[in-house]
Every structure is written in C-alpha cells, then in structure tokens.
Design an enzyme around this catalytic site. Sequence first.
Site, PDB file in Angstrom:
ATOM      1  N   GLN A 187       0.851  -1.186   0.000  1.00 42.92           N
ATOM      2  CA  GLN A 187       0.000   0.000   0.000  1.00 42.92           C
ATOM      3  C   GLN A 187       0.890   1.240   0.000  1.00 42.92           C
ATOM      4  O   GLN A 187       1.797   1.363   0.819  1.00 42.92           O
ATOM      5  CB  GLN A 187      -0.912  -0.001   1.222  1.00 42.92           C
ATOM      6  CG  GLN A 187      -1.916   1.148   1.217  1.00 42.92           C
ATOM      7  CD  GLN A 187      -2.717   1.225   2.492  1.00 42.92           C
ATOM      8  OE1 GLN A 187      -2.195   1.666   3.511  1.00 42.92           O
ATOM      9  NE2 GLN A 187      -3.964   0.792   2.454  1.00 42.92           N
ATOM     10  N   TYR A 217      -6.097  10.428   4.985  1.00 35.64           N
ATOM     11  CA  TYR A 217      -4.840  10.793   4.332  1.00 35.64           C
ATOM     12  C   TYR A 217      -5.118  11.562   3.034  1.00 35.64           C
ATOM     13  O   TYR A 217      -6.275  11.829   2.692  1.00 35.64           O
ATOM     14  CB  TYR A 217      -3.988   9.550   4.112  1.00 35.64           C
ATOM     15  CG  TYR A 217      -3.537   8.924   5.415  1.00 35.64           C
ATOM     16  CD1 TYR A 217      -2.742   9.634   6.315  1.00 35.64           C
ATOM     17  CD2 TYR A 217      -3.917   7.622   5.770  1.00 35.64           C
ATOM     18  CE1 TYR A 217      -2.329   9.076   7.519  1.00 35.64           C
ATOM     19  CE2 TYR A 217      -3.514   7.060   6.981  1.00 35.64           C
ATOM     20  CZ  TYR A 217      -2.728   7.789   7.847  1.00 35.64           C
ATOM     21  OH  TYR A 217      -2.333   7.244   9.050  1.00 35.64           O
ATOM     22  N   ARG A 234      -7.709   1.484  -1.954  1.00 33.50           N
ATOM     23  CA  ARG A 234      -8.435   1.485  -0.680  1.00 33.50           C
ATOM     24  C   ARG A 234      -9.211   2.790  -0.563  1.00 33.50           C
ATOM     25  O   ARG A 234      -8.635   3.872  -0.566  1.00 33.50           O
ATOM     26  CB  ARG A 234      -7.489   1.325   0.513  1.00 33.50           C
ATOM     27  CG  ARG A 234      -8.284   1.127   1.817  1.00 33.50           C
ATOM     28  CD  ARG A 234      -7.447   0.606   2.954  1.00 33.50           C
ATOM     29  NE  ARG A 234      -8.134  -0.497   3.619  1.00 33.50           N
ATOM     30  CZ  ARG A 234      -7.834  -0.929   4.838  1.00 33.50           C
ATOM     31  NH1 ARG A 234      -6.858  -0.374   5.522  1.00 33.50           N
ATOM     32  NH2 ARG A 234      -8.496  -1.936   5.363  1.00 33.50           N
ATOM     33  N   GLY A 283      -7.869  -7.925  10.479  1.00 32.75           N
ATOM     34  CA  GLY A 283      -6.712  -7.157  10.890  1.00 32.75           C
ATOM     35  C   GLY A 283      -6.291  -7.366  12.331  1.00 32.75           C
ATOM     36  O   GLY A 283      -5.336  -8.081  12.617  1.00 32.75           O
ATOM     37  N   ARG A 284      -7.014  -6.749  13.250  1.00 31.17           N
ATOM     38  CA  ARG A 284      -6.579  -6.742  14.649  1.00 31.17           C
ATOM     39  C   ARG A 284      -6.501  -8.142  15.252  1.00 31.17           C
ATOM     40  O   ARG A 284      -5.631  -8.420  16.084  1.00 31.17           O
ATOM     41  CB  ARG A 284      -7.513  -5.869  15.479  1.00 31.17           C
ATOM     42  CG  ARG A 284      -7.518  -4.401  15.047  1.00 31.17           C
ATOM     43  CD  ARG A 284      -6.157  -3.745  15.222  1.00 31.17           C
ATOM     44  NE  ARG A 284      -5.946  -2.672  14.256  1.00 31.17           N
ATOM     45  CZ  ARG A 284      -4.847  -1.954  14.176  1.00 31.17           C
ATOM     46  NH1 ARG A 284      -3.834  -2.191  14.984  1.00 31.17           N
ATOM     47  NH2 ARG A 284      -4.725  -1.003  13.268  1.00 31.17           N
TER      48      ARG A 284
END
Length: 330
Positions: free
Chosen positions: A101, A171, A219, A312-313
């Site tokens: 990414q 972002y 994304r 993910g987590r």
Amino acid sequence: MSYLLEPLKTSKLTLKNRLIMPPMATSKSEKDGRVSEDILKYYDEKSKGGYISLVIIEHSFIDKAGKASENQLSISNDSVVEGLQKLSEIIHRNASKTIMQINHAGSAAMRNVTGCEVVGPSAVSNPIKGDMPRELTGLEIDDIVQKFKAAALRVKEAGFDGVEIHSAHGYLLNQFFSPLTNKRNDEYGGNVKSRIKIHLDIIKAVRGAVGDNFPIFLRLGASDYMTGGSTVEDSKIAAKEFEKAGVDVLDISGGLCRYTLPGNTSQGYFSPLTEEIKKVVSVPVILTGGITESKAAETLLLQHKADLIGVGRAIYRDSSWAQRAIESLR
C-alpha cells in the site's frame, strides 16, 4: 466447501482463499523508512503456513513530505527496493501473495516528523491530526501524481504481486475525496468526479508504469460518517469511475472516521458500504472492520457483502488466528 476457502480468480490475480491480511502500521521500520529485521520477522510470523491468501503491506510513504509517522515504511526512493525484495521473498516463501500500500499523508502529516511544510487539497485542518496545511498548487499535484507512479514501479521491482493506492483514513487522497477537507474551486474540487480527478490521474500514471497485467488495488474511505462529509452515494459514483480507469480490486474502509466506527463493534461494521458498492462494480470488493470470527467472515461472504474478507486486529494480536480459522472450516 466453505466460501472462505474458495479461490478467487481474475484475469490478473489468483488467490487460494478469501482471507486477506489488511494493511496495519507497525512502526517497525528503520528511522529512514528502510525495511528492518523486525519488519521481516513480523511479516514472516504473520504469513507462516500460507493460510492468508494475500498480505497487504502497511502504508508506505511515497515522499518525505507525505510521511505519516516515525518509523513508517518508505517507498520513496530506489534505495529501499533491495530491502523490500527481501520482504516480498519471505512472504512468497510462506506461500502467500503480497501487495504494498502506497500513501501520502497530506494534512495528516506533521512538520516535526517530516521536517517539511504540511500540505493538503485546501487550507483546512485535518479532523484527525496535523498542522494547518497549505493548499497544493496544480504543479504540486502533478508532482505527487508522478511520485505515486514512481512508488508503484518500485513496488513491482521489489517483487510484489500488486500495488494498493491509499485513499482512506483521512490521508491525502481521502482529503481530496471528502467535501469536508476539499474546498477547491479548480478542476480538483466541487462534485465527486472533480474530487477524484487526482485519483484518476494517479491510476492512469500507475498503470502506465506497471503495465497492463500488474494488479492495482485502491483502498477507499467510502464514508466519513460525519455531517457534510463523503457518503456511500459519493463512493458508488467514484467506484464506477475507478473500475473504468483500470482498478482491479476495491478495498473498502472508513474515511475521516478512519478504520473504526465509535459505538459499533459488530462483525464487519463497514458491510453496508461494501454491499452497496458491490451493486455498481464487477471487480472484487474487500471488507474489513471488526471481523474476529471465521463464522462471521463466512456469513458475510455468503450474504454477498464482499468478495474478500480482511481480518486485521485479530491477526495482529494472534499470529495463529488464520491457521485456526482455515482449519476450522475444512
């Protein structure tokens, strides 16, 4: 057979199952952004056994001014390619595929980290963090497009299986997409199609650099979940344009709300977004967000909420999660 265990095949990419590891910042790189031994060990541990079909490497800065945090991974110059080759080789040796990414933090950057002036689409403070940015000029936007292009080519040279353009979590590209942070009056501001002009320019430039057969993911922060912010309807318009421009996979997450929804701990809490986006595109759609159980992942796939599931987590906390999940469904 379990839907989670089914392969996914496109003209450019074959994945052996529907489980992916989404990008998660580790802050384990060297101070200059080069690959460290800690990074290599981390991704070796997470991909061991090849249970995860695709590992997406954490967001990596394309330019020093776009660095989001200390010890963030870099894709900003040719000197990082050798270390990144070691990273892609480790993951491939573990029988998983991997993409990188690439990102510019924009107004989420901080001068005390980058040493550079903070910039963004408009002189609007970022709801997440950062100093008040200066509005980018058209020439500076062109330069950022070229830096995304150069970064994507480095990703390919480092042996990765694809590249992901980051437009989520507050972002730079997300800042262009959101009407809360994009107040421009030129060709990059206004309606949705104008707010994604920079995205389309980047996709075109990246495709020209990496060739027709190299997968491009994007994304997308598909909703800010804030009054006056981006909505899923905006994202449906954008998603169709991204597919037409040549994006091969859409990876859906949050916008200025980042990667969580306060008060919502359901499995796959971004599924209302992916479900709607799947209605308007034919490319695969990735769902992440709060998924900690293999049965929940299976259900979300069976309900056609997404084509791929990012965990993910749970994997971050427990490197054996993927093995147990896959074996429980066999």
